[in-house]
Design a protein around this motif. Structure first.
Motif, PDB file in Angstrom:
ATOM      1  N   ILE A 198       0.864  -1.188   0.000  1.00 19.00           N
ATOM      2  CA  ILE A 198       0.000   0.000   0.000  1.00 19.00           C
ATOM      3  C   ILE A 198       0.897   1.234   0.000  1.00 19.00           C
ATOM      4  O   ILE A 198       2.060   1.158   0.418  1.00 19.00           O
ATOM      5  CB  ILE A 198      -0.931   0.003   1.242  1.00 19.00           C
ATOM      6  N   VAL A 199       0.371   2.355  -0.483  1.00 21.62           N
ATOM      7  CA  VAL A 199       1.065   3.641  -0.417  1.00 21.62           C
ATOM      8  C   VAL A 199       0.180   4.638   0.317  1.00 21.62           C
ATOM      9  O   VAL A 199      -1.014   4.744   0.016  1.00 21.62           O
ATOM     10  CB  VAL A 199       1.378   4.204  -1.823  1.00 21.62           C
ATOM     11  N   GLY A 200       0.750   5.342   1.266  1.00 18.92           N
ATOM     12  CA  GLY A 200       0.064   6.467   1.885  1.00 18.92           C
ATOM     13  C   GLY A 200       0.455   7.755   1.185  1.00 18.92           C
ATOM     14  O   GLY A 200       1.635   7.954   0.862  1.00 18.92           O
ATOM     15  N   ILE A 201      -0.523   8.632   0.921  1.00 19.49           N
ATOM     16  CA  ILE A 201      -0.278   9.902   0.226  1.00 19.49           C
ATOM     17  C   ILE A 201      -0.961  11.030   0.989  1.00 19.49           C
ATOM     18  O   ILE A 201      -2.163  10.938   1.278  1.00 19.49           O
ATOM     19  CB  ILE A 201      -0.830   9.869  -1.218  1.00 19.49           C
ATOM     20  N   ILE A 202      -0.219  12.052   1.304  1.00 18.30           N
ATOM     21  CA  ILE A 202      -0.815  13.276   1.862  1.00 18.30           C
ATOM     22  C   ILE A 202      -0.585  14.389   0.849  1.00 18.30           C
ATOM     23  O   ILE A 202       0.537  14.881   0.694  1.00 18.30           O
ATOM     24  CB  ILE A 202      -0.208  13.641   3.228  1.00 18.30           C
ATOM     25  N   ASN A 203      -1.637  14.754   0.137  1.00 14.82           N
ATOM     26  CA  ASN A 203      -1.580  15.785  -0.902  1.00 14.82           C
ATOM     27  C   ASN A 203      -1.985  17.105  -0.260  1.00 14.82           C
ATOM     28  O   ASN A 203      -3.176  17.382  -0.069  1.00 14.82           O
ATOM     29  CB  ASN A 203      -2.522  15.414  -2.054  1.00 14.82           C
ATOM     30  N   SER A 204      -0.998  17.914   0.055  1.00 15.65           N
ATOM     31  CA  SER A 204      -1.288  19.167   0.761  1.00 15.65           C
ATOM     32  C   SER A 204      -2.115  20.115  -0.094  1.00 15.65           C
ATOM     33  O   SER A 204      -2.976  20.844   0.425  1.00 15.65           O
ATOM     34  CB  SER A 204       0.011  19.844   1.204  1.00 15.65           C
ATOM     35  N   HIS A 205      -1.897  20.113  -1.422  1.00 15.05           N
ATOM     36  CA  HIS A 205      -2.684  20.983  -2.299  1.00 15.05           C
ATOM     37  C   HIS A 205      -4.168  20.583  -2.267  1.00 15.05           C
ATOM     38  O   HIS A 205      -5.053  21.449  -2.201  1.00 15.05           O
ATOM     39  CB  HIS A 205      -2.165  20.909  -3.740  1.00 15.05           C
ATOM     40  N   ALA A 206      -4.435  19.283  -2.317  1.00 17.16           N
ATOM     41  CA  ALA A 206      -5.826  18.826  -2.287  1.00 17.16           C
ATOM     42  C   ALA A 206      -6.470  19.142  -0.950  1.00 17.16           C
ATOM     43  O   ALA A 206      -7.629  19.594  -0.892  1.00 17.16           O
ATOM     44  CB  ALA A 206      -5.891  17.319  -2.555  1.00 17.16           C
ATOM     45  N   ASN A 207      -5.762  18.914   0.133  1.00 17.24           N
ATOM     46  CA  ASN A 207      -6.334  19.193   1.448  1.00 17.24           C
ATOM     47  C   ASN A 207      -6.615  20.679   1.640  1.00 17.24           C
ATOM     48  O   ASN A 207      -7.629  21.057   2.234  1.00 17.24           O
ATOM     49  CB  ASN A 207      -5.387  18.685   2.548  1.00 17.24           C
ATOM     50  N   GLU A 208      -5.736  21.522   1.099  1.00 16.79           N
ATOM     51  CA  GLU A 208      -5.979  22.971   1.192  1.00 16.79           C
ATOM     52  C   GLU A 208      -7.180  23.370   0.342  1.00 16.79           C
ATOM     53  O   GLU A 208      -8.035  24.145   0.784  1.00 16.79           O
ATOM     54  CB  GLU A 208      -4.733  23.723   0.732  1.00 16.79           C
ATOM     55  N   LYS A 209      -7.270  22.840  -0.868  1.00 13.08           N
ATOM     56  CA  LYS A 209      -8.359  23.217  -1.765  1.00 13.08           C
ATOM     57  C   LYS A 209      -9.713  22.774  -1.238  1.00 13.08           C
ATOM     58  O   LYS A 209     -10.699  23.516  -1.302  1.00 13.08           O
ATOM     59  CB  LYS A 209      -8.123  22.620  -3.153  1.00 13.08           C
ATOM     60  N   TRP A 210      -9.791  21.536  -0.737  1.00 14.00           N
ATOM     61  CA  TRP A 210     -11.064  20.955  -0.331  1.00 14.00           C
ATOM     62  C   TRP A 210     -11.313  21.065   1.170  1.00 14.00           C
ATOM     63  O   TRP A 210     -12.319  20.544   1.665  1.00 14.00           O
ATOM     64  CB  TRP A 210     -11.132  19.491  -0.777  1.00 14.00           C
TER      65      TRP A 210
END
Length: 392
Positions: free
Chosen positions: A87-99
């Motif tokens: 499995i891969v964990g991903i924290i997309n800071s751009h997505a979290n900021e946008k949404w």
């Protein structure tokens, strides 16, 4: 001794006495991560492998500029020193900021049919996300909306594609048993290419040309490299902005996508619609399916994988097209641009002896997108799901 069942049988794996999930920090771990699907899907005719180089490059900061704003952490599960899941964990800071979210995404999830394995993998990503202040875990989702997304929950007997996830039918059962809930569903659309262009498309396309001043262009590779790639991705960023989970592509990401996909595209199958001012208002990216070529290559370019991929592009094309994406500028949506795509592509498909086509995943609640296919008598297939769960 681990009991590895045939992928096409109904047998399941015996319960593991112990599962160890480790962070991928060494070359041997990464090798196990990349190679896991070879055995996991051995003999599965529906599965289409990723290129192994693409998986490795995902974690290479020099080749994946998204690592500038997204944290990635791959994990691999072992039992008795044998890989049993990844499995891969991903924290997309751009997505979290946008949404306005605090989500950790999971991607590239694979596991044997043992709840202890799937539970350990998802808990590892949840814990890693919690360490970084995340409150929810969701997926399967990639870094961007152009990555593979959505776990297959129906139609496991249908052939997969190079642009979407295939997984065994026990996967969604595991997700439900572990307390994950549906966040969104996608559908894919299959059509038979008609012998004649449907009258509705011809009529609407003619109106768009004569009354709206729109025209279809086929770009050269030189034009793509000299500015149109940027124009097309600006359009994609604008058109896809409201779509679930989407974040705009950076200039460096655009350059990486262009380097990866331009060499394999037949630009005759990529119609671009412009208005009278020469502005790009729509694009459809399609190509012959490479599913069979990827299976023959095993996801490896060397020693013979290149031959199968080149054959799929040049010599022995599939009779199915993959419609990778369609984008229309918001102020031109509903004004005939989609009809112009069909009006252009149907003769092109005839030229290349393509008889069938399949879209990428379409959100099930995108009624406007789904309704445009009605004149082609579409078949809605391969429902896939993004799951979500609170991190406790």
């Amino acid at each position: 001794m681990l009991n590895f069942a045939s992928p096409n049988s109904k047998a399941v794996f015996k319960k593991m006495t112990k599962v160890e999930v480790v962070k991928v920090t060494e070359k041997r771990h990464l090798d196990d991560f990349v190679h896991f699907t070879r055995r996991h899907y051995a003999g599965c005719n529906q599965y289409v492998p990723d290129m192994e180089a693409d998986i490795r490059n995902m974690f290479n900061k020099r080749k994946n500029s998204a690592t500038e704003f997204a944290l990635l952490q791959p994990f691999i599960a072992y039992s008795q020193d044998v890989p049993v899941g990844r499995i891969v964990g991903i924290i997309n800071s751009h997505a979290n900021e946008k949404w306005h979210t605090k989500n950790v995404r999971f991607a590239l999830i694979e596991f044997i049919d043992d709840l202890a394995v799937s539970k350990a993998l998802l808990e590892a990503v949840s814990a890693w996300g919690h360490e970084h202040g995340m409150t929810h875990i969701q997926g399967p989702l990639g870094i961007t909306d152009f990555d593979k997304e959505g776990m297959l929950v129906e139609d496991f007997d249908l052939e997969g594609s190079m642009s979407s996830i295939y997984n065994y039918e026990y996967y969604p059962r595991h997700m439900e048993q572990l307390g994950f809930e549906k966040e969104v569903d996608w559908l894919q659309i299959r059509i038979q290419i008609p012998e004649e262009i449907p009258a509705r498309y011809s009529r609407v396309s003619q109106y768009a040309r004569e009354q709206m001043g729109l025209s279809v262009r086929k770009l050269s590779l030189k034009e793509m490299k000299e500015g149109y790639v940027k124009k097309l991705f600006d359009l994609l960023n604008t058109a896809y902005s409201p779509i679930f989970g989407f974040t705009e592509m950076t200039d460096q990401q655009v350059a990486e996508f262009a380097d990866q996909y331009l060499p394999v595209l037949n630009l005759d199958m990529v119609p671009v619609v412009e208005n009278q001012e020469g502005e790009v208002v729509g694009v459809a990216v399609t190509m012959p399916s490479l599913a069979d070529a990827l299976r023959k290559s095993g996801g490896r370019l060397w020693p013979t994988g290149w031959f199968h991929l080149l054959g799929g592009l040049k010599w022995k094309r599939s009779d199915m097209a993959e419609m990778l994406l369609v984008a229309v500028r918001p102020d031109y949506q509903g004004l005939g641009v989609n009809a112009m795509f069909f009006d252009d592509l149907i003769p092109v498909y005839h030229k290349y002896c393509i008889h069938r086509a399949e879209t990428g995943p379409q959100l099930e609640d995108n009624v406007r997108e789904l309704s445009q296919w009605k004149p082609l008598h579409p078949e809605f297939v391969k429902r896939r799901r993004c799951y979500v769960k609170n991190i406790h």
